[in-house]
Design a protein around this motif. Structure first.
Motif, PDB file in Angstrom:
ATOM      1  N   VAL A 461      68.809  60.117  82.069  1.00 46.10           N
ATOM      2  CA  VAL A 461      69.028  58.616  81.530  1.00 46.10           C
ATOM      3  C   VAL A 461      69.365  57.830  82.768  1.00 46.10           C
ATOM      4  N   ARG A 462      68.976  56.738  82.891  1.00 48.44           N
ATOM      5  CA  ARG A 462      69.407  55.764  83.598  1.00 48.44           C
ATOM      6  C   ARG A 462      69.494  54.381  82.882  1.00 48.44           C
ATOM      7  N   PHE A 463      70.862  53.759  83.185  1.00 50.56           N
ATOM      8  CA  PHE A 463      70.958  52.350  82.784  1.00 50.56           C
ATOM      9  C   PHE A 463      70.369  51.386  83.631  1.00 50.56           C
ATOM     10  N   ASP A 464      69.446  50.510  83.268  1.00 48.19           N
ATOM     11  CA  ASP A 464      68.660  49.563  83.972  1.00 48.19           C
ATOM     12  C   ASP A 464      69.409  48.270  84.217  1.00 48.19           C
ATOM     13  N   CYS A 465      69.873  48.477  85.416  1.00 48.02           N
ATOM     14  CA  CYS A 465      70.645  47.225  86.029  1.00 48.02           C
ATOM     15  C   CYS A 465      70.244  47.049  87.212  1.00 48.02           C
ATOM     16  N   SER A 466      68.989  47.296  87.717  1.00 54.37           N
ATOM     17  CA  SER A 466      68.474  47.157  88.980  1.00 54.37           C
ATOM     18  C   SER A 466      68.346  45.676  89.293  1.00 54.37           C
ATOM     19  N   GLU A 467      68.153  44.437  88.549  1.00 53.16           N
ATOM     20  CA  GLU A 467      68.046  43.338  89.141  1.00 53.16           C
ATOM     21  C   GLU A 467      68.865  42.309  88.716  1.00 53.16           C
ATOM     22  N   PRO A 468      69.567  41.253  89.853  1.00 49.19           N
ATOM     23  CA  PRO A 468      70.330  40.361  89.352  1.00 49.19           C
ATOM     24  C   PRO A 468      69.852  39.336  88.144  1.00 49.19           C
ATOM     25  N   ARG A 470      69.418  36.258  86.761  1.00 53.02           N
ATOM     26  CA  ARG A 470      69.188  34.769  87.064  1.00 53.02           C
ATOM     27  C   ARG A 470      69.811  34.624  88.375  1.00 53.02           C
ATOM     28  N   THR A 471      70.689  33.402  88.353  1.00 55.13           N
ATOM     29  CA  THR A 471      71.379  33.471  89.691  1.00 55.13           C
ATOM     30  C   THR A 471      72.823  33.482  89.712  1.00 55.13           C
ATOM     31  N   THR A 472      73.377  34.324  88.925  1.00 51.83           N
ATOM     32  CA  THR A 472      74.792  34.983  88.606  1.00 51.83           C
ATOM     33  C   THR A 472      75.218  35.709  89.759  1.00 51.83           C
ATOM     34  N   GLU A 473      74.200  36.516  90.366  1.00 51.02           N
ATOM     35  CA  GLU A 473      74.501  37.477  91.383  1.00 51.02           C
ATOM     36  C   GLU A 473      75.416  38.717  90.826  1.00 51.02           C
ATOM     37  N   THR A 474      75.107  38.854  89.583  1.00 50.95           N
ATOM     38  CA  THR A 474      75.642  40.009  88.752  1.00 50.95           C
ATOM     39  C   THR A 474      74.369  40.515  88.019  1.00 50.95           C
ATOM     40  N   TYR A 475      74.785  41.568  87.208  1.00 50.35           N
ATOM     41  CA  TYR A 475      73.602  42.080  86.271  1.00 50.35           C
ATOM     42  C   TYR A 475      74.152  42.456  85.037  1.00 50.35           C
ATOM     43  N   GLY A 569      78.704  46.071  88.568  1.00 53.33           N
ATOM     44  CA  GLY A 569      78.339  46.342  90.016  1.00 53.33           C
ATOM     45  C   GLY A 569      78.497  48.014  90.154  1.00 53.33           C
ATOM     46  N   ARG A 570      79.487  48.352  89.290  1.00 52.02           N
ATOM     47  CA  ARG A 570      79.659  50.081  89.577  1.00 52.02           C
ATOM     48  C   ARG A 570      78.400  50.703  88.924  1.00 52.02           C
ATOM     49  N   VAL A 571      77.940  50.080  87.683  1.00 50.44           N
ATOM     50  CA  VAL A 571      76.799  50.497  86.795  1.00 50.44           C
ATOM     51  C   VAL A 571      75.749  50.575  88.016  1.00 50.44           C
ATOM     52  N   HIS A 572      75.354  49.335  88.495  1.00 48.87           N
ATOM     53  CA  HIS A 572      74.248  49.013  89.363  1.00 48.87           C
ATOM     54  C   HIS A 572      74.091  50.154  90.687  1.00 48.87           C
ATOM     55  N   ASN A 573      75.488  50.493  90.968  1.00 47.59           N
ATOM     56  CA  ASN A 573      75.377  51.454  92.163  1.00 47.59           C
ATOM     57  C   ASN A 573      75.229  53.016  91.586  1.00 47.59           C
ATOM     58  N   ASN A 574      75.686  53.129  90.610  1.00 43.98           N
ATOM     59  CA  ASN A 574      75.553  54.426  89.864  1.00 43.98           C
ATOM     60  C   ASN A 574      75.074  54.441  88.318  1.00 43.98           C
TER      61      ASN A 574
END
Length: 576
Positions: A461-468, A470-475, A569-574
């Motif tokens: 299982v992977r949480f999909d937080c791969s792409e920013p 819009r323009t918020t620079e977060t996920y 950010g942590r979810v995106h990295n892991n």
């Protein structure tokens, strides 16, 4: 001399006369141009597109011929109606170019139509030739037995109707060739060859069929003589088999059981082949139109032979298997094979004993049958012990339960880990209880396996937080539906495990897993709820005007926004 002045009376007079003539002549030119109006559509017409449209509409050959004649006639009409030059008033008009253009349009359409007919002829001729080649190939196959000969005859019976169907296509093909000849279309030598090839295929087919018919008669006669010889040999084989069956009761030495078993297998193979041969002979006699021979003797021999076969096959496997079951490593026993062998062996030998009791001079084999059956019946009470202890779910705790039950220490690590040793310890007295322990171990194993499978499912299982976002620079979290579905499914399964009567060894682990699933479910629900709120408020508080108007609320949002960005950010990295 002075030049003529435009103001002189004579010059003015001539000018006026010229203008008068032009005024009367120019309308005639317009009227002459109107004569070409009917040709406007032809000038706009693309010959290739026009013919392609006709081809796509699948016009008939006769329709194509009519169109060719029509356009050739229109070509002649253009040439006849439009002169090379003509005089209109003061003007001589050259019509050569337009005359040539209009005529060539009709000629081009006619030529393209003829090209289409030529292509149609070639395709049709090749298709017809290929179809006949297929028929020829079938007719030229040499049969090697009466079955193939009969199949060939059946095919030959269908040929006349196939040729009759092809007659329509042949007629159309030859008609197309005649039309092309009539228009003097230039064709190749291969076109001419194809024309005569198509014309001659039906006769060639019937000539070949006459030849094949003669060859078939000769082949069928040979096949019949071959069958007669084989039947004579088959009759001798049946006599030999009958003799073997009649005297097989003499085989009663258990010391030579392997040799006897091999003889039995040999006879079984010969009887199986004999049954197949008898069926084939009757089938071939029907194909030859002969009366069917009576081969009921094969079934009679088989019926008489079955008790011997059942006895020695069962006895051979029993002796080998029982020795391995009793003295071999208990861990090597296939419990299902053991159960089916004992059950089927007892049933088979029951029938065998009944069959031998109705016969004479089979006393020794009857005694052997009873003896082997008694051995199998004596072993039958041990089967529940084997089924229970060979269950894949048996663990140390289950062996401990067995040990407590019989009052002796037993485990896979013991030195003499055999069924014989177990029986010496008196396990057969507790067969039902041991079988229940094994059955319970299997159900516990199912729970253990299912629990492990559920835990392993989360490794992918992977949480999909791969792409920013819009323009918020977060996920943000995407595609949570699959995770929610997995959660719901596992929660239902885990709750069922909690109520299972076989969950005792895993009770704590199951409860812990259930709590973890519920925690994850609640966490994910809260996560998605916060995410929806953040997505709604972020563009609002991203505006400087709003921040000025709502400074307190803005500070609160910035605090939440900062934590949100850290978490995502942590979810995106892991993501796992």
């Amino acid at each position: 001399l002075a030049s003529v002045d435009l103001t002189e009376d004579e010059v003015k007079l001539r000018g006026e006369q010229l203008q008068d003539v032009l005024r009367r002549t120019l309308p005639c030119l317009d009227e002459y141009l109107d004569l070409f109006e009917p040709y406007q559509e032809l000038l706009r017409l693309d010959p290739s597109d026009s013919v392609q449209a006709k081809a796509a509409a699948e016009i008939s050959t006769e329709e194509a011929k009519s169109l060719v004649l029509e356009h050739l006639d229109k070509e002649r009409h253009v040439l006849d109606e439009i002169p090379e030059t003509t005089v209109v008033g003061l003007f001589e008009i050259s019509c050569a170019e337009i005359r040539k253009t209009l005529a060539s349009r009709h000629k081009r359409i006619a030529d393209l139509l003829l090209d289409h007919l030529l292509l149609r002829f070639r395709d049709s001729a090749q298709e017809i030739a290929d179809t006949f080649n297929g028929i020829f190939a079938q007719l030229r196959k040499k049969p090697t037995n009466i079955e193939q000969a009969t199949t060939l005859r059946e095919f030959m019976a269908t040929v006349p109707s196939e040729v009759a169907k092809l007659a329509v296509d042949i007629s159309k093909c030859l008609t197309t060739y005649s039309i092309l000849e009539g228009f003097a279309v230039r064709m190749t030598t291969d076109d001419t060859y194809q024309r005569w090839r198509v014309y001659g295929c039906p006769k060639q087919t019937y000539d070949l069929m006459d030849q094949v018919e003669q060859e078939l008669k000769e082949a069928e006669f040979g096949f019949f003589r071959q069958m007669v010889d084989e039947q004579a040999e088959f009759s001798e084989n049946l006599v030999d088999l009958q003799g073997i069956v009649d005297t097989f009761a003499q085989y009663s030495d258990m010391e030579k059981i392997k040799e006897t078993f091999e003889n039995v297998e040999s006879v079984n193979t010969r009887l199986k082949e004999a049954a197949a041969q008898a069926k084939q002979f009757n089938s071939r006699e029907a194909l030859f139109g002969k009366d069917l021979s009576d081969y009921s003797q094969v079934q009679a021999i088989q019926k008489e032979w079955d008790p011997f076969s059942q006895l020695w096959v069962t006895a051979y496997h029993w002796i080998n298997d029982s020795e391995a079951w009793m003295s071999g490593n208990f861990a090597d026993i296939d419990a299902k094979h053991c159960e089916s062998s004992v059950s089927n062996g007892a049933k088979t030998l029951f029938k065998t004993v009944k069959a031998f009791e109705k016969r004479e001079n089979v006393g020794k084999v009857l005694e052997i049958s009873r003896n082997i059956k008694e051995q199998i019946d004596a072993f039958a009470p041990y089967v529940p012990v084997v089924m229970g202890l060979r269950n894949k779910g048996m663990r140390e705790r289950h062996w401990q339960q067995v040990s407590e039950l019989i009052g002796q220490e037993v485990s896979p690590q013991m030195e003499d880990f055999t069924l014989k040793k177990f029986l010496e310890l008196g396990m057969e007295k507790h067969a039902t209880a041991i079988n229940d322990i094994g059955d319970r171990s299997g159900k516990e194993l199912a729970i253990e396996t299912q629990l492990t499978t559920m835990k392993n499912a989360w490794s992918d299982v992977r949480f999909d937080c791969s792409e920013p976002y819009r323009t918020t620079e977060t996920y943000i979290l995407k595609g949570a539906d699959e995770v929610m579905a997995l959660l719901d499914e596992q929660i239902v399964v885990t709750q069922a495990m909690q109520f299972s009567p076989f969950n005792k060894p895993f009770k704590e682990e199951i409860d812990e897993w259930a709590s973890k699933l519920l925690y994850i479910s609640e966490c994910l629900d809260a996560w998605l709820k916060v995410q929806r709120a953040w997505m709604y408020l972020q563009p609002i508080f991203d505006s400087q005007d709003i921040m000025k108007q709502l400074p307190t609320e803005g500070k609160k949002f910035k605090l939440v926004d900062s934590k949100w960005r850290q978490v995502m950010g942590r979810v995106h990295n892991n993501p796992n």
